[in-house]
Motif scaffolding. Structure first.
Motif, PDB file in Angstrom:
ATOM      1  N   ILE A  66      54.389  38.880  51.574  1.00 34.12           N
ATOM      2  CA  ILE A  66      54.635  39.927  50.575  1.00 34.12           C
ATOM      3  C   ILE A  66      54.247  39.439  49.185  1.00 34.12           C
ATOM      4  CG2 ILE A  66      56.456  41.249  49.422  1.00 34.12           C
ATOM      5  CD1 ILE A  66      57.763  41.540  52.192  1.00 34.12           C
ATOM      6  N   ILE A  67      54.583  38.191  48.866  1.00 31.58           N
ATOM      7  CA  ILE A  67      54.211  37.633  47.563  1.00 31.58           C
ATOM      8  C   ILE A  67      52.685  37.599  47.429  1.00 31.58           C
ATOM      9  CG2 ILE A  67      54.210  35.519  46.166  1.00 31.58           C
ATOM     10  CD1 ILE A  67      57.063  35.007  47.249  1.00 31.58           C
ATOM     11  N   PHE A  68      51.999  37.138  48.487  1.00 36.17           N
ATOM     12  CA  PHE A  68      50.538  37.088  48.449  1.00 36.17           C
ATOM     13  C   PHE A  68      49.945  38.487  48.284  1.00 36.17           C
ATOM     14  CE2 PHE A  68      46.379  37.186  50.527  1.00 36.17           C
ATOM     15  CZ  PHE A  68      45.723  36.210  49.800  1.00 36.17           C
ATOM     16  N   CYS A  69      50.495  39.469  49.002  1.00 36.97           N
ATOM     17  CA  CYS A  69      49.982  40.837  48.906  1.00 36.97           C
ATOM     18  C   CYS A  69      50.206  41.418  47.508  1.00 36.97           C
ATOM     19  CB  CYS A  69      50.635  41.726  49.965  1.00 36.97           C
ATOM     20  SG  CYS A  69      50.095  41.355  51.633  1.00 36.97           S
ATOM     21  N   VAL A  70      51.342  41.117  46.902  1.00 34.89           N
ATOM     22  CA  VAL A  70      51.607  41.580  45.540  1.00 34.89           C
ATOM     23  C   VAL A  70      50.615  40.941  44.564  1.00 34.89           C
ATOM     24  CG1 VAL A  70      53.280  41.473  43.630  1.00 34.89           C
ATOM     25  CG2 VAL A  70      54.026  42.164  45.916  1.00 34.89           C
ATOM     26  N   VAL A  71      50.370  39.641  44.720  1.00 32.34           N
ATOM     27  CA  VAL A  71      49.413  38.954  43.847  1.00 32.34           C
ATOM     28  C   VAL A  71      48.008  39.543  44.016  1.00 32.34           C
ATOM     29  CG1 VAL A  71      48.258  36.738  43.429  1.00 32.34           C
ATOM     30  CG2 VAL A  71      50.732  36.824  43.652  1.00 32.34           C
ATOM     31  N   MET A  72      47.589  39.790  45.254  1.00 34.26           N
ATOM     32  CA  MET A  72      46.266  40.381  45.488  1.00 34.26           C
ATOM     33  C   MET A  72      46.204  41.811  44.961  1.00 34.26           C
ATOM     34  SD  MET A  72      44.033  38.331  46.816  1.00 34.26           S
ATOM     35  CE  MET A  72      44.662  37.216  45.597  1.00 34.26           C
ATOM     36  N   GLY A  73      47.304  42.545  45.063  1.00 32.73           N
ATOM     37  CA  GLY A  73      47.351  43.892  44.493  1.00 32.73           C
ATOM     38  C   GLY A  73      47.232  43.861  42.974  1.00 32.73           C
ATOM     39  N   MET A  74      47.925  42.899  42.349  1.00 32.41           N
ATOM     40  CA  MET A  74      47.807  42.752  40.894  1.00 32.41           C
ATOM     41  C   MET A  74      46.392  42.357  40.506  1.00 32.41           C
ATOM     42  SD  MET A  74      51.457  40.876  40.030  1.00 32.41           S
ATOM     43  CE  MET A  74      50.694  39.895  38.786  1.00 32.41           C
ATOM     44  N   ALA A  75      45.778  41.481  41.313  1.00 29.61           N
ATOM     45  CA  ALA A  75      44.399  41.072  41.036  1.00 29.61           C
ATOM     46  C   ALA A  75      43.460  42.270  41.134  1.00 29.61           C
ATOM     47  CB  ALA A  75      43.966  39.971  42.002  1.00 29.61           C
ATOM     48  N   ALA A  76      43.616  43.071  42.183  1.00 26.93           N
ATOM     49  CA  ALA A  76      42.761  44.248  42.348  1.00 26.93           C
ATOM     50  C   ALA A  76      42.957  45.224  41.186  1.00 26.93           C
ATOM     51  CB  ALA A  76      43.054  44.937  43.681  1.00 26.93           C
ATOM     52  N   TYR A  77      44.197  45.422  40.776  1.00 26.65           N
ATOM     53  CA  TYR A  77      44.486  46.314  39.645  1.00 26.65           C
ATOM     54  C   TYR A  77      43.851  45.787  38.358  1.00 26.65           C
ATOM     55  CZ  TYR A  77      47.120  48.771  36.041  1.00 26.65           C
ATOM     56  OH  TYR A  77      47.463  49.504  34.943  1.00 26.65           O
ATOM     57  N   GLY A  78      44.023  44.486  38.104  1.00 28.67           N
ATOM     58  CA  GLY A  78      43.449  43.890  36.898  1.00 28.67           C
ATOM     59  C   GLY A  78      41.933  43.901  36.912  1.00 28.67           C
ATOM     60  N   LEU A  79      41.336  43.649  38.083  1.00 28.54           N
ATOM     61  CA  LEU A  79      39.880  43.696  38.188  1.00 28.54           C
ATOM     62  C   LEU A  79      39.376  45.114  37.940  1.00 28.54           C
ATOM     63  CD1 LEU A  79      39.425  41.399  41.308  1.00 28.54           C
ATOM     64  CD2 LEU A  79      38.612  40.896  39.000  1.00 28.54           C
ATOM     65  N   TRP A  80      40.068  46.114  38.498  1.00 24.21           N
ATOM     66  CA  TRP A  80      39.661  47.509  38.316  1.00 24.21           C
ATOM     67  C   TRP A  80      39.707  47.897  36.839  1.00 24.21           C
ATOM     68  CZ3 TRP A  80      37.247  50.973  41.174  1.00 24.21           C
ATOM     69  CH2 TRP A  80      37.236  52.299  40.751  1.00 24.21           C
ATOM     70  N   ASN A  81      40.704  47.374  36.129  1.00 17.04           N
ATOM     71  CA  ASN A  81      40.859  47.696  34.705  1.00 17.04           C
ATOM     72  C   ASN A  81      40.136  46.714  33.791  1.00 17.04           C
ATOM     73  OD1 ASN A  81      42.514  50.076  34.850  1.00 17.04           O
ATOM     74  ND2 ASN A  81      44.099  48.736  35.662  1.00 17.04           N
ATOM     75  N   GLN A  82      39.275  45.891  34.359  1.00 14.97           N
ATOM     76  CA  GLN A  82      38.415  44.966  33.614  1.00 14.97           C
ATOM     77  C   GLN A  82      39.216  44.016  32.722  1.00 14.97           C
ATOM     78  OE1 GLN A  82      35.901  47.598  31.446  1.00 14.97           O
ATOM     79  NE2 GLN A  82      34.811  48.289  33.262  1.00 14.97           N
ATOM     80  N   ARG A  83      40.205  43.378  33.287  1.00 11.91           N
ATOM     81  CA  ARG A  83      41.014  42.413  32.549  1.00 11.91           C
ATOM     82  C   ARG A  83      40.485  41.007  32.794  1.00 11.91           C
ATOM     83  NH1 ARG A  83      42.266  46.401  30.137  1.00 11.91           N
ATOM     84  NH2 ARG A  83      44.205  47.527  30.441  1.00 11.91           N
ATOM     85  N   ALA A  84      40.335  40.260  31.711  1.00 10.50           N
ATOM     86  CA  ALA A  84      39.787  38.901  31.827  1.00 10.50           C
ATOM     87  C   ALA A  84      40.711  38.004  32.642  1.00 10.50           C
ATOM     88  CB  ALA A  84      39.561  38.314  30.438  1.00 10.50           C
ATOM     89  N   TRP A  85      42.035  38.165  32.509  1.00  7.18           N
ATOM     90  CA  TRP A  85      42.973  37.333  33.257  1.00  7.18           C
ATOM     91  C   TRP A  85      42.795  37.517  34.758  1.00  7.18           C
ATOM     92  CZ3 TRP A  85      46.105  39.965  36.520  1.00  7.18           C
ATOM     93  CH2 TRP A  85      46.421  41.293  36.211  1.00  7.18           C
ATOM     94  N   ALA A  86      42.490  38.745  35.174  1.00  5.52           N
ATOM     95  CA  ALA A  86      42.313  39.005  36.603  1.00  5.52           C
ATOM     96  C   ALA A  86      41.037  38.345  37.119  1.00  5.52           C
ATOM     97  CB  ALA A  86      42.282  40.504  36.868  1.00  5.52           C
ATOM     98  N   VAL A  87      39.976  38.415  36.326  1.00  3.80           N
ATOM     99  CA  VAL A  87      38.721  37.790  36.741  1.00  3.80           C
ATOM    100  C   VAL A  87      38.895  36.273  36.781  1.00  3.80           C
ATOM    101  CG1 VAL A  87      36.272  37.507  36.215  1.00  3.80           C
ATOM    102  CG2 VAL A  87      37.366  39.707  35.809  1.00  3.80           C
ATOM    103  N   LEU A  88      39.566  35.709  35.785  1.00  2.00           N
ATOM    104  CA  LEU A  88      39.813  34.259  35.780  1.00  2.00           C
ATOM    105  C   LEU A  88      40.665  33.836  36.981  1.00  2.00           C
ATOM    106  CD1 LEU A  88      40.465  33.474  32.019  1.00  2.00           C
ATOM    107  CD2 LEU A  88      38.685  32.512  33.464  1.00  2.00           C
ATOM    108  N   GLY A  89      41.694  34.599  37.271  1.00  2.00           N
ATOM    109  CA  GLY A  89      42.536  34.291  38.424  1.00  2.00           C
ATOM    110  C   GLY A  89      41.769  34.382  39.727  1.00  2.00           C
TER     111      GLY A  89
END
Length: 143
Positions: A66-89
């Motif tokens: 569940i923790i991994f899925c939440v992290v991947m969901g946050m990554a997908a959300y950040g990537l979709w919204n073009q956030r540098a932190w998401a791309v770096l992560g």
């Protein structure tokens, strides 16, 4: 090192960096380059596959998944919204994948394992390389 004592190679390197920065155009508000879309897809697929695998299997801890899925969901959300932190992560995750796949080649016991590791290295390495330019475009100042 003081500003005036910089080596000659530093000036050359900074000139190349400035040249590359000048060619970068910032991403438009709705623009999503192909490497970014692929990274979003990879994050969603990794979350889904891990969740389904945990549901099917009884010996995988649910909390970690569940923790991994939440992290991947946050990554997908950040990537979709073009956030540098998401791309770096995501680049960090790809770097870890590349390191493990490369080290796995040392213990690969058959041709299928070697082919899998090489394919993983090629795919993750290519996506890593392409996402670096996307990150630069996300961080590029508006003209």
């Amino acid at each position: 090192m003081a500003e005036r004592e910089k080596p000659a190679g530093y000036a050359r390197s900074e000139a190349k960096n400035a040249e590359v920065r000048a060619t970068l155009t910032p991403l438009e508000p709705g623009e999503r380059p192909l490497p970014l879309l692929i990274a979003i897809g990879v994050a969603i697929v990794l979350a889904a596959v891990n969740l389904v695998g945990t549901i099917i299997s009884d010996d995988v801890p649910l909390v970690g998944t569940i923790i991994f899925c939440v992290v991947m969901g946050m990554a997908a959300y950040g990537l979709w919204n073009q956030r540098a932190w998401a791309v770096l992560g995501f680049l960090a995750l790809l770097g870890i994948i590349l390191a493990f796949a490369t080290l796995s080649l040392l213990v690969a016991s058959n041709l299928a394992a070697v082919a899998f590791c090489v394919a993983l290295i090629a795919g993750a390495g290519t996506l890593f390389w392409k996402l670096i330019r996307v990150l630069g475009r996300i961080q590029a100042p508006p003209r």
